[in-house]
Design an enzyme around this catalytic site. Structure first.
Site, PDB file in Angstrom:
ATOM      1  CG  ASP A  87      -0.318  -0.208   2.553  1.00  0.00           C
ATOM      2  OD1 ASP A  87       0.792  -0.770   2.611  1.00  0.00           O
ATOM      3  OD2 ASP A  87      -0.927   0.183   3.562  1.00  0.00           O
ATOM      4  CD  GLU A 154       2.941  -0.928   7.753  1.00  0.00           C
ATOM      5  OE1 GLU A 154       3.106  -0.854   8.989  1.00  0.00           O
ATOM      6  OE2 GLU A 154       2.994   0.076   7.023  1.00  0.00           O
TER       7      GLU A 154
END
Ligand SMILES: [Zn+2]
Ligand SMILES: [Zn+2]
Length: 434
Positions: A87, A154
């Site tokens: 991400d 995350e």
């Protein structure tokens, strides 16, 4: 056996990194220009998955959301997992690099935001891909099972948990060891940072609602003022770290926001505090959380509040912990791969990371840092006594070529060392967790 071991210790062979580098670099540029927010990494996951499939890995997609799991079996031996995140962040890139992201997206609340790989997860993915290619092309240098994972979300610390809930440890071979690497500007490109024990802290997020009794600002005698209770609570919380925690133990309690009221002559009904709590040791963490609970409730009681405060513990991650024996072994491996002068023993930090969810599954882990700063800029900043833009900054810009070269060389070296001998011997050589 000696020969086999010596061979396995061999870092990336001459030309190996170069042979995969152009493809890794072009993946980096593509990912950097097309970042996706947490839990929405569909294109990112697809790019990684198709490349790993092309290399001969058995790839499973949509594990715990957009998660990718790629397995390469190469005879008997240990099972080792290497993780990258997928991400990016809601940050508008301001680096002015020719390949800067211009992507915008709607965040969870529907706001239009710039999107940027401001934490360097694009470096991790490109490095993992280069490493994957070298490992697939050099099966004579290792044996066992290599598992590469692309973990979503995350930054919102939900991705590792969701992958585990979706069978990361049961649908795929359970790893004997798990590895992760993170790029940053704390070290120059070409270097890596290592260390045993705690690397990142436990992080707990609390939302506290203090209830009072609202009324007219001119008649405080008819009210119970939650702003005054909140103010006393904020001050009293400061005594936890200074008076209740043993000197030397790491602990942080920060009240990040205090919201109450709408108008100067209205005493509101309630006040809200947002708190982050950081620690390493589990017993310190328990003490901090218990003390916050006790003090918050007692301050409300002392003021005659009509209701007990509501304390919501809405987010929590455990500390990232490097198995000491494993960390020592990996330090030696990195010393020989990169040169001792390029392997720096670092102090732990107080950031947090959901890689700890993988360790919590009983998997000894090693988490190391990768220098990303341009070496000249790093030296200039150091002599001027300033710091370079940190991760999450709109100016974060790793020096791609040396950073990615070092990332791939480091990952290959640690994987070749671990994917050797028997799984039993590897487990025995590791001092089990904390
Ligand atoms: Zn981050
Ligand atoms: Zn990160």
């Amino acid at each position: 056996m000696l020969t086999a071991f010596a061979c396995a210790q061999t870092p990336a062979r001459s030309g190996e990194v170069e042979s995969v580098y152009p493809a890794a670099r072009s993946l980096y540029l593509d990912l950097h220009q097309n970042p996706e927010l947490s839990s929405r990494e569909t294109q990112t996951a697809a790019k990684l998955a198709s490349r790993l499939r092309d290399l001969g890995y058995t790839v499973t997609e949509n594990v715990g959301g957009t998660g990718v799991v790629a397995v390469l079996k190469n005879g008997t031996g240990p099972t080792v997992m290497l993780r990258t995140e997928l991400d990016a962040l809601p940050v508008e890139e301001k680096t002015a690099l020719p390949y800067a992201s211009r992507i915008r997206a709607k965040d969870d609340s529907g706001r239009d935001v710039g999107v940027m790989h401001a934490c360097g997860h694009d470096v991790h993915m490109a490095s993992l891909f280069g490493t994957a290619a070298i490992m697939a092309h050099s099966k004579d240098t290792w044996h066992g099972t290599l598992i590469l994972i692309g973990q979503p979300a995350e930054e919102t610390i939900v991705g590792a948990k969701r992958m585990i809930e979706d069978g990361l440890m049961t649908r795929f071979p359970k790893p004997d060891v798990a590895l992760a690497m993170h790029v940053g500007n704390e070290l120059p490109a070409g270097q890596v940072g290592v260390g045993p024990g705690y690397r990142f802290s436990n992080a707990d997020s609390l939302r506290i609602t203090i209830y009072g009794k609202g009324g007219h600002g001119s008649e405080p005698n008819t009210t119970v003022d939650p702003i005054v209770i909140g103010a006393r609570t904020v001050v009293a919380l400061q005594t936890i770290v200074s008076r209740e925690v043993k000197p030397g133990d790491v602990a942080v309690i920060t009240v990040g926001y205090f919201q109450a009221g709408t108008k100067n002559n209205v005493i509101p009904d309630h006040a809200e505090l947002g708190i982050t709590v950081r620690s390493y040791k589990p017993e310190v963490r328990a003490r901090l959380l218990a003390a916050i609970d006790r003090i918050t409730k007692a301050e409300a009681t002392a003021a005659g509040a009509p209701r007990e405060p509501k304390i919501e513990h809405y987010e929590a991650t455990d500390a990232v912990y490097n198995d000491p024996a494993l960390a020592q072994r990996m330090e030696g491996v990195l010393d020989s791969a990169l040169g001792k002068e390029n392997v720096i023993v670092e102090d732990p930090g107080l950031a947090s990371e959901d890689f700890s969810f993988i360790t919590a599954q009983g998997v000894p882990s090693f988490y190391f840092s990768l220098g990303g700063a341009n070496p000249e800029k790093y030296a200039e900043a150091k002599s001027a006594g300033v710091t370079l833009p940190s991760n999450h900054s709109s100016l974060f810009a790793p020096d791609v070529d040396p950073t990615l070269h070092t990332g791939i060389a480091a990952e290959v070296a640690v994987l070749r060392n671990l994917l050797n001998g028997s799984a039993d011997d590897l487990r025995k050589s590791i001092s089990s967790g904390h």
